[in-house]
Motif scaffolding. Structure first.
Motif, PDB file in Angstrom:
ATOM      1  N   GLY A   1       0.816  -1.207   0.000  1.00 54.35           N
ATOM      2  CA  GLY A   1       0.000   0.000   0.000  1.00 54.35           C
ATOM      3  C   GLY A   1       0.851   1.259   0.000  1.00 54.35           C
ATOM      4  O   GLY A   1       0.520   2.240  -0.669  1.00 54.35           O
ATOM      5  N   LEU A   2       1.947   1.242   0.742  1.00 56.60           N
ATOM      6  CA  LEU A   2       2.865   2.389   0.738  1.00 56.60           C
ATOM      7  C   LEU A   2       3.407   2.636  -0.661  1.00 56.60           C
ATOM      8  O   LEU A   2       3.497   3.782  -1.108  1.00 56.60           O
ATOM      9  CB  LEU A   2       4.031   2.140   1.698  1.00 56.60           C
ATOM     10  CG  LEU A   2       3.762   2.295   3.181  1.00 56.60           C
ATOM     11  CD1 LEU A   2       4.942   1.771   3.984  1.00 56.60           C
ATOM     12  CD2 LEU A   2       3.489   3.736   3.533  1.00 56.60           C
ATOM     13  N   ALA A   3       3.752   1.557  -1.344  1.00 55.38           N
ATOM     14  CA  ALA A   3       4.321   1.709  -2.680  1.00 55.38           C
ATOM     15  C   ALA A   3       3.293   2.244  -3.671  1.00 55.38           C
ATOM     16  O   ALA A   3       3.635   3.023  -4.560  1.00 55.38           O
ATOM     17  CB  ALA A   3       4.868   0.371  -3.162  1.00 55.38           C
ATOM     18  N   LYS A   4       2.043   1.849  -3.533  1.00 60.03           N
ATOM     19  CA  LYS A   4       1.016   2.277  -4.487  1.00 60.03           C
ATOM     20  C   LYS A   4       0.354   3.596  -4.101  1.00 60.03           C
ATOM     21  O   LYS A   4      -0.023   4.378  -4.964  1.00 60.03           O
ATOM     22  CB  LYS A   4      -0.070   1.194  -4.609  1.00 60.03           C
ATOM     23  CG  LYS A   4       0.391  -0.052  -5.301  1.00 60.03           C
ATOM     24  CD  LYS A   4       0.698   0.254  -6.742  1.00 60.03           C
ATOM     25  CE  LYS A   4       1.040  -1.016  -7.488  1.00 60.03           C
ATOM     26  NZ  LYS A   4       1.379  -0.755  -8.867  1.00 60.03           N
ATOM     27  N   ILE A   5       0.199   3.855  -2.803  1.00 62.16           N
ATOM     28  CA  ILE A   5      -0.544   5.034  -2.355  1.00 62.16           C
ATOM     29  C   ILE A   5       0.379   6.222  -2.089  1.00 62.16           C
ATOM     30  O   ILE A   5       0.153   7.324  -2.575  1.00 62.16           O
ATOM     31  CB  ILE A   5      -1.372   4.702  -1.096  1.00 62.16           C
ATOM     32  CG1 ILE A   5      -2.420   3.644  -1.437  1.00 62.16           C
ATOM     33  CG2 ILE A   5      -2.021   5.937  -0.517  1.00 62.16           C
ATOM     34  CD1 ILE A   5      -3.066   3.019  -0.244  1.00 62.16           C
ATOM     35  N   VAL A   6       1.440   5.997  -1.311  1.00 63.59           N
ATOM     36  CA  VAL A   6       2.343   7.084  -0.940  1.00 63.59           C
ATOM     37  C   VAL A   6       3.348   7.353  -2.062  1.00 63.59           C
ATOM     38  O   VAL A   6       3.622   8.496  -2.401  1.00 63.59           O
ATOM     39  CB  VAL A   6       3.064   6.761   0.385  1.00 63.59           C
ATOM     40  CG1 VAL A   6       4.062   7.843   0.743  1.00 63.59           C
ATOM     41  CG2 VAL A   6       2.047   6.588   1.494  1.00 63.59           C
ATOM     42  N   GLN A   7       3.925   6.308  -2.620  1.00 62.20           N
ATOM     43  CA  GLN A   7       4.829   6.360  -3.766  1.00 62.20           C
ATOM     44  C   GLN A   7       6.111   7.152  -3.509  1.00 62.20           C
ATOM     45  O   GLN A   7       6.748   7.610  -4.451  1.00 62.20           O
ATOM     46  CB  GLN A   7       4.127   6.932  -5.003  1.00 62.20           C
ATOM     47  CG  GLN A   7       2.964   6.114  -5.468  1.00 62.20           C
ATOM     48  CD  GLN A   7       2.241   6.755  -6.627  1.00 62.20           C
ATOM     49  OE1 GLN A   7       2.480   7.906  -6.955  1.00 62.20           O
ATOM     50  NE2 GLN A   7       1.358   5.999  -7.252  1.00 62.20           N
ATOM     51  N   ARG A   8       6.499   7.330  -2.273  1.00 62.32           N
ATOM     52  CA  ARG A   8       7.729   8.050  -1.944  1.00 62.32           C
ATOM     53  C   ARG A   8       8.497   7.262  -0.891  1.00 62.32           C
ATOM     54  O   ARG A   8       7.992   7.036   0.214  1.00 62.32           O
ATOM     55  CB  ARG A   8       7.423   9.441  -1.396  1.00 62.32           C
ATOM     56  CG  ARG A   8       6.729  10.379  -2.350  1.00 62.32           C
ATOM     57  CD  ARG A   8       7.639  10.882  -3.375  1.00 62.32           C
ATOM     58  NE  ARG A   8       8.713  11.600  -2.700  1.00 62.32           N
ATOM     59  CZ  ARG A   8       9.584  12.345  -3.296  1.00 62.32           C
ATOM     60  NH1 ARG A   8       9.542  12.485  -4.588  1.00 62.32           N
ATOM     61  NH2 ARG A   8      10.528  12.960  -2.620  1.00 62.32           N
TER      62      ARG A   8
END
Length: 148
Positions: free
Chosen positions: A71-78
């Motif tokens: 989810g971090l990789a897809k939503i936050v992307q930083r």
């Protein structure tokens, strides 16, 4: 002065990202608890918010942490923000545990589980974000509908 990725503080975006990550955290835990219910384990809401670190719940939390990393990789992307979001998600989990049990968790193994969970979430989230950031940018698209 302009830069490549200028950071604009957007509280609505930050709150919605946190709600989404927290939802992923509890959604994966709930799905895993229900799936373990088919093999004889009785799922209860109290197991998610338990003050003691049980073996099955530790496995479930670590798997849900992996879900939050994606989810971090897809939503936050930083990659730079992975630690912030992972720690914030676990602090919210701590607050919900305290509110649910009306008691502060004092068991050493519970705290070790949270530290391991934050570490896995941060490292895997940063790794996945960096993989997405370093992908090739496709400059050439498919055939255009205007090509004859």
């Amino acid at each position: 002065m302009s830069s490549f990725r200028q950071f604009v503080w957007d509280p609505t975006l930050l709150i919605s990202q946190m709600i989404c990550l927290q939802s992923i955290f509890y959604f994966v835990q709930t799905i895993l608890l229900i799936s373990f219910g088919f093999v004889g384990y009785q799922p209860f809401l109290s197991t998610i918010f338990a003050l003691q670190a049980q073996r099955l719940m530790a496995v479930i939390q670590l798997i849900s942490t992996i879900g939050v990393s994606f989810g971090l990789a897809k939503i936050v992307q930083r990659a730079k923000q992975c630690l912030d979001f992972a720690c914030t998600a676990h602090v919210f989990h701590l607050i919900l545990v305290i509110l649910y049990n009306q008691s502060f968790p004092t068991q050493f193994t519970w705290w070790i589980l949270q530290i391991i969970s934050v570490t896995i979430c941060t490292v895997l989230g940063e790794y996945l974000c960096m993989r997405f950031e370093t992908q090739e940018i496709k400059l050439e698209g498919g055939p255009s509908r205007y090509d004859l």
